[in-house]
Motif scaffolding. Structure first.
Motif, mmCIF file in Angstrom:
data_model
loop_
_atom_site.group_PDB
_atom_site.id
_atom_site.type_symbol
_atom_site.label_atom_id
_atom_site.label_comp_id
_atom_site.label_asym_id
_atom_site.label_seq_id
_atom_site.Cartn_x
_atom_site.Cartn_y
_atom_site.Cartn_z
ATOM 1 N N GLN A 16 0.824 -1.205 0.000
ATOM 2 C CA GLN A 16 0.000 0.000 0.000
ATOM 3 C C GLN A 16 0.860 1.257 0.000
ATOM 4 O O GLN A 16 0.564 2.217 -0.704
ATOM 5 C CB GLN A 16 -0.936 -0.009 1.206
ATOM 6 C CG GLN A 16 -2.021 -1.043 1.097
ATOM 7 C CD GLN A 16 -2.895 -1.111 2.340
ATOM 8 O OE1 GLN A 16 -2.602 -0.503 3.367
ATOM 9 N NE2 GLN A 16 -3.980 -1.867 2.250
ATOM 10 N N TRP A 17 1.918 1.277 0.791
ATOM 11 C CA TRP A 17 2.822 2.425 0.796
ATOM 12 C C TRP A 17 3.487 2.614 -0.560
ATOM 13 O O TRP A 17 3.677 3.721 -1.022
ATOM 14 C CB TRP A 17 3.884 2.264 1.861
ATOM 15 C CG TRP A 17 3.439 2.646 3.236
ATOM 16 C CD1 TRP A 17 2.201 3.060 3.609
ATOM 17 C CD2 TRP A 17 4.230 2.649 4.402
ATOM 18 N NE1 TRP A 17 2.175 3.303 4.945
ATOM 19 C CE2 TRP A 17 3.400 3.066 5.470
ATOM 20 C CE3 TRP A 17 5.543 2.336 4.670
ATOM 21 C CZ2 TRP A 17 3.866 3.191 6.765
ATOM 22 C CZ3 TRP A 17 5.999 2.448 5.969
ATOM 23 C CH2 TRP A 17 5.177 2.878 6.997
ATOM 24 N N SER A 19 2.305 1.765 -3.485
ATOM 25 C CA SER A 19 1.344 2.306 -4.437
ATOM 26 C C SER A 19 1.123 3.797 -4.198
ATOM 27 O O SER A 19 0.946 4.557 -5.147
ATOM 28 C CB SER A 19 0.023 1.542 -4.364
ATOM 29 O OG SER A 19 -0.615 1.773 -3.134
ATOM 30 N N GLN A 20 1.151 4.232 -2.942
ATOM 31 C CA GLN A 20 1.029 5.656 -2.646
ATOM 32 C C GLN A 20 2.251 6.418 -3.142
ATOM 33 O O GLN A 20 2.131 7.522 -3.666
ATOM 34 C CB GLN A 20 0.875 5.885 -1.145
ATOM 35 C CG GLN A 20 -0.459 5.467 -0.597
ATOM 36 C CD GLN A 20 -0.525 5.631 0.911
ATOM 37 O OE1 GLN A 20 0.450 6.027 1.547
ATOM 38 N NE2 GLN A 20 -1.674 5.308 1.482
ATOM 39 N N GLY A 23 2.085 6.912 -6.920
ATOM 40 C CA GLY A 23 1.086 7.867 -7.364
ATOM 41 C C GLY A 23 1.498 9.309 -7.151
ATOM 42 O O GLY A 23 1.033 10.206 -7.840
ATOM 43 N N LEU A 24 2.375 9.551 -6.203
ATOM 44 C CA LEU A 24 2.821 10.911 -5.911
ATOM 45 C C LEU A 24 4.047 11.252 -6.742
ATOM 46 O O LEU A 24 4.889 10.412 -7.004
ATOM 47 C CB LEU A 24 3.139 11.050 -4.420
ATOM 48 C CG LEU A 24 1.997 10.735 -3.455
ATOM 49 C CD1 LEU A 24 2.493 10.773 -2.029
ATOM 50 C CD2 LEU A 24 0.859 11.707 -3.645
ATOM 51 N N ALA A 27 7.686 11.783 -4.145
ATOM 52 C CA ALA A 27 7.597 11.000 -2.910
ATOM 53 C C ALA A 27 8.869 10.201 -2.683
ATOM 54 O O ALA A 27 8.828 9.014 -2.417
ATOM 55 C CB ALA A 27 6.389 10.086 -2.967
ATOM 56 N N LEU A 30 9.029 8.793 0.975
ATOM 57 C CA LEU A 30 8.141 7.661 1.196
ATOM 58 C C LEU A 30 8.699 6.401 0.552
ATOM 59 O O LEU A 30 8.614 5.315 1.116
ATOM 60 C CB LEU A 30 6.741 7.963 0.659
ATOM 61 C CG LEU A 30 5.661 6.933 0.947
ATOM 62 C CD1 LEU A 30 5.491 6.750 2.447
ATOM 63 C CD2 LEU A 30 4.354 7.341 0.319
#
Length: 67
Positions: A16-17, A19-20, A23-24, A27, A30
């Motif tokens: 999940q991290w 994929s975030q 998308g940014l 990032a 992250l």
């Protein structure tokens, strides 16, 4: 099968991290956290392999002896 996100395994949270982070646009921080957490999640497996290696090798050698 799990309804509570607190019960998810570490690998699901890492996915999940990631994929975030994808998308940014900027990032980078992250993404480095995802890489660090991936390393931390693999360390117990590596430690178990190193500690139990002599037992696995002993089992293979025992099975190879012919009576």
């Amino acid at each position: 099968m799990l309804n509570n996100p607190k019960l998810y395994p570490v690998t699901i949270g890492l996915a999940q991290w990631q994929s975030q982070a994808g998308g940014l646009g900027g990032a980078h921080a992250l993404f480095s956290i995802v890489i660090t957490e991936s390393l931390i999640s693999v360390l117990p497996l590596v430690a178990a392999f190193l500690l139990l290696q002599r037992y696995w090798q002993g089992g293979f050698a025992t099975g190879a002896v012919k009576d």
